[in-house]
Design a protein around this motif. Sequence first.
Motif, mmCIF file in Angstrom:
data_model
loop_
_atom_site.group_PDB
_atom_site.id
_atom_site.type_symbol
_atom_site.label_atom_id
_atom_site.label_comp_id
_atom_site.label_asym_id
_atom_site.label_seq_id
_atom_site.Cartn_x
_atom_site.Cartn_y
_atom_site.Cartn_z
ATOM 1 N N TYR A 110 -6.707 2.760 -9.345
ATOM 2 C CA TYR A 110 -5.429 3.435 -9.555
ATOM 3 C C TYR A 110 -5.511 4.358 -10.755
ATOM 4 O O TYR A 110 -5.929 3.946 -11.831
ATOM 5 N N PRO B 126 2.161 2.342 -4.887
ATOM 6 C CA PRO B 126 1.552 3.508 -5.538
ATOM 7 C C PRO B 126 0.270 3.969 -4.841
ATOM 8 O O PRO B 126 -0.410 3.179 -4.179
ATOM 9 N N ASN B 127 -0.030 5.241 -4.991
ATOM 10 C CA ASN B 127 -1.273 5.795 -4.449
ATOM 11 C C ASN B 127 -2.466 5.186 -5.174
ATOM 12 O O ASN B 127 -2.360 4.764 -6.327
ATOM 13 N N TYR B 128 -3.593 5.161 -4.497
ATOM 14 C CA TYR B 128 -4.840 4.699 -5.108
ATOM 15 C C TYR B 128 -5.997 5.512 -4.576
ATOM 16 O O TYR B 128 -5.860 6.272 -3.625
ATOM 17 N N VAL B 129 -7.135 5.368 -5.236
ATOM 18 C CA VAL B 129 -8.365 6.057 -4.864
ATOM 19 C C VAL B 129 -9.374 4.986 -4.484
ATOM 20 O O VAL B 129 -9.515 3.985 -5.193
ATOM 21 N N ASP C 12 -0.824 8.333 -11.427
ATOM 22 C CA ASP C 12 -0.194 7.953 -10.157
ATOM 23 C C ASP C 12 0.762 6.778 -10.352
ATOM 24 O O ASP C 12 1.829 6.727 -9.733
ATOM 25 N N TRP D 258 4.723 6.903 -9.650
ATOM 26 C CA TRP D 258 5.338 5.926 -8.748
ATOM 27 C C TRP D 258 6.508 5.226 -9.433
ATOM 28 O O TRP D 258 7.573 5.063 -8.842
ATOM 29 N N THR E 188 0.851 -1.184 0.000
ATOM 30 C CA THR E 188 0.000 0.000 0.000
ATOM 31 C C THR E 188 0.893 1.243 0.000
ATOM 32 O O THR E 188 2.109 1.134 0.180
ATOM 33 N N PRO E 189 0.334 2.416 -0.190
ATOM 34 C CA PRO E 189 1.163 3.630 -0.161
ATOM 35 C C PRO E 189 1.974 3.768 1.140
ATOM 36 O O PRO E 189 3.077 4.297 1.110
ATOM 37 N N HIS E 190 1.459 3.262 2.259
ATOM 38 C CA HIS E 190 2.183 3.339 3.533
ATOM 39 C C HIS E 190 3.433 2.467 3.521
ATOM 40 O O HIS E 190 4.336 2.674 4.306
#
Length: 71
Positions: free
Chosen positions: A51, A40-43, A55, A59, A34-36
Amino acid sequence: MSPRPHPGRRPDLLTREEAAAYLGCSARYLAVNTPHKGGPNYVKVGRRPMYLQSDLDAWLASRRVVAATGS
């Protein structure tokens, strides 16, 4: 490689499976990373992570390794 757009959905919004195919990794890799954890970031759309292609491109660019030159 550009994924096929789904009717009624933004063409740059990808499911986890589509994003994995775009990146050349497994969907499980994206689920775990995950982004943490550096992924990559996701919505969130409802309960589903989606995704944005921009983004994913950002990434990938952030993970680029450039060879060091000798001194």
